[in-house]
Design a protein around this motif. Sequence first.
Motif, PDB file in Angstrom:
ATOM      1  N   SER A  24     -61.178  32.963  52.650  1.00  0.00           N
ATOM      2  CA  SER A  24     -61.353  34.412  52.815  1.00  0.00           C
ATOM      3  C   SER A  24     -62.156  35.010  51.664  1.00  0.00           C
ATOM      4  O   SER A  24     -62.345  34.387  50.611  1.00  0.00           O
ATOM      5  CB  SER A  24     -59.986  35.093  52.909  1.00  0.00           C
ATOM      6  OG  SER A  24     -59.205  34.767  51.755  1.00  0.00           O
ATOM      7  N   ARG A  25     -62.607  36.251  51.871  1.00  0.00           N
ATOM      8  CA  ARG A  25     -63.369  36.977  50.862  1.00  0.00           C
ATOM      9  C   ARG A  25     -62.864  38.408  50.791  1.00  0.00           C
ATOM     10  O   ARG A  25     -62.789  39.104  51.810  1.00  0.00           O
ATOM     11  CB  ARG A  25     -64.861  36.972  51.186  1.00  0.00           C
ATOM     12  CG  ARG A  25     -65.716  37.595  50.088  1.00  0.00           C
ATOM     13  CD  ARG A  25     -67.172  37.605  50.482  1.00  0.00           C
ATOM     14  NE  ARG A  25     -67.454  38.664  51.472  1.00  0.00           N
ATOM     15  CZ  ARG A  25     -68.604  39.342  51.530  1.00  0.00           C
ATOM     16  NH1 ARG A  25     -69.585  39.078  50.677  1.00  0.00           N
ATOM     17  NH2 ARG A  25     -68.779  40.260  52.461  1.00  0.00           N
ATOM     18  N   ALA A  26     -62.491  38.846  49.588  1.00  0.00           N
ATOM     19  CA  ALA A  26     -62.021  40.223  49.361  1.00  0.00           C
ATOM     20  C   ALA A  26     -63.059  40.977  48.543  1.00  0.00           C
ATOM     21  O   ALA A  26     -63.599  40.445  47.564  1.00  0.00           O
ATOM     22  CB  ALA A  26     -60.680  40.222  48.643  1.00  0.00           C
ATOM     23  N   VAL A  27     -63.357  42.251  48.941  1.00  0.00           N
ATOM     24  CA  VAL A  27     -64.389  43.054  48.284  1.00  0.00           C
ATOM     25  C   VAL A  27     -63.779  44.387  47.850  1.00  0.00           C
ATOM     26  O   VAL A  27     -62.975  44.996  48.579  1.00  0.00           O
ATOM     27  CB  VAL A  27     -65.577  43.307  49.239  1.00  0.00           C
ATOM     28  CG1 VAL A  27     -66.680  44.109  48.551  1.00  0.00           C
ATOM     29  CG2 VAL A  27     -66.127  41.973  49.758  1.00  0.00           C
ATOM     30  N   SER A  28     -64.161  44.844  46.658  1.00  0.00           N
ATOM     31  CA  SER A  28     -63.638  46.119  46.148  1.00  0.00           C
ATOM     32  C   SER A  28     -64.169  47.288  46.975  1.00  0.00           C
ATOM     33  O   SER A  28     -65.202  47.202  47.649  1.00  0.00           O
ATOM     34  CB  SER A  28     -64.013  46.294  44.674  1.00  0.00           C
ATOM     35  OG  SER A  28     -65.425  46.311  44.517  1.00  0.00           O
ATOM     36  N   ALA A  29     -63.461  48.417  46.923  1.00  0.00           N
ATOM     37  CA  ALA A  29     -63.803  49.600  47.717  1.00  0.00           C
ATOM     38  C   ALA A  29     -65.092  50.247  47.215  1.00  0.00           C
ATOM     39  O   ALA A  29     -65.469  50.106  46.041  1.00  0.00           O
ATOM     40  CB  ALA A  29     -62.657  50.613  47.648  1.00  0.00           C
ATOM     41  N   ASP A  30     -65.763  50.946  48.132  1.00  0.00           N
ATOM     42  CA  ASP A  30     -66.995  51.649  47.759  1.00  0.00           C
ATOM     43  C   ASP A  30     -66.698  52.697  46.681  1.00  0.00           C
ATOM     44  O   ASP A  30     -65.703  53.431  46.765  1.00  0.00           O
ATOM     45  CB  ASP A  30     -67.596  52.359  48.977  1.00  0.00           C
ATOM     46  CG  ASP A  30     -68.117  51.366  50.021  1.00  0.00           C
ATOM     47  OD1 ASP A  30     -68.319  50.188  49.656  1.00  0.00           O
ATOM     48  OD2 ASP A  30     -68.301  51.768  51.182  1.00  0.00           O
TER      49      ASP A  30
END
Length: 462
Positions: free
Chosen positions: A111-117
Amino acid sequence: MPLISSTGARSGLDLEGIIKATLDAQRIPKQNRLNQQEGRLQVELSAVGEMRSVLSNLQSSAEKLTESSLFSAMKASVSQPESGNVISVESSENANTGNFDIAVTQLAKGSRAVSADGAFASSDTVVNTNAGALTFGAGTESFSLDLAAGSTLEDIRNAVNNSEDNFGVTADIINTGTEAKLVFRSNVSGAGNDLIVSNDNAQLDAVSTVANAGGAGGMAIAVDDEATDAIIEVDGIQATNDTNIFADVIQGSTITALKDSEGTETAQLSIARDDAGVKKSVDEFVKSYNSVVSSLNEMGAEGSMLQGDATVRGLKSQLNSVLTSTFGDDQTLFDLGFGLDNDGKLTQENPITNVSEVLSDNPSALQSVLGGENGLASRMDTFLNGYVGAGGSLQMRRDSINDSLDRVSDSRESLQRRMESMEETLRSKYQALDSLVGQLRDRGDYVSAQLANLPGFTRDND
């Protein structure tokens, strides 16, 4: 050491030549005999070394034929589709034979987690003013990370990537030009194994997938970024796994998915007995055997230093005896397609059949005769061990030759000492003779001079 280096100087006699001729008469015949003896021994030692080498190679190739997996090994051959390699396959001796069409529907991924805009302006943005900890988990794997107060986004990235306990999480910072995005990637694949990042300090919620108070954190995993299973189809039957490696979907074989198939394309898998491996081992044995025959024929040839040698004759006879023995159910090598040429070398064909045909039609017979419990390879290995093994006859012969060479060396040293002693004796005797003759010449010259001075004495010059 010689007592004097110019014997004969007083007498005018060639005593040095006499001494040299006397010493040469004693030394040269003995030295020639030692040279001839040493030459014969060196030739014999070289031949024994060659015999050990070719016989050891033959023994090694025979041992390979006794390996239990040789005749039962299976080989997987894959014909890939035009788009490229979609699978790789390894098969064990327990693999089922057959032909299969295999498609890769989906690869397993983490999986890949990305920080919020808008969460972070740059990599230098301070994330927490108080110390705290992050905990990373995926599937059955986990590790924790302590963060000091005042940690920046870059500090967190470096801490994750440098952690010794990290099970496979990679942290990256992507600078978009207007902000910095933190990305966590997990290598733990399989549906339901998405990365979970929690904390013990609410200030770290922006870099967590789970908030400190519960609920969602600032890091999110999009649908396309979720961990997935691998899915393949074998002859239209679907199989799933949490990694790209499928063991025993086809019994005895391990299939690794490499990329998604395009459209309806498939890879064609064929699993069959590894006849090529058997053929290679048989080829090596035949080559090694014929190398032994060539060496022995050359060593025992007419005019050779080892012509008529008992070891060479015995080896040729015994090798031929082992080769022509009966094995298994009263079968010989010649029943399996082998033959012998006029030089005694082994061939893989005879007027009736050849080894390749037997391997294809009756591999069990070939296995029984070559690699069976009391087959050719086993008998050959036992026989050869008596020659090349520790304490074998060739080692004993080599040791005996080296002992003889040592005795030749001792004889050279002894001869040198005797010649030095003889030279001293000769020089002592001829020095005395040189002195005596010199004295007589001096007296003769004196008498002649006195007579020449007497009144009325005239020398007859005629």
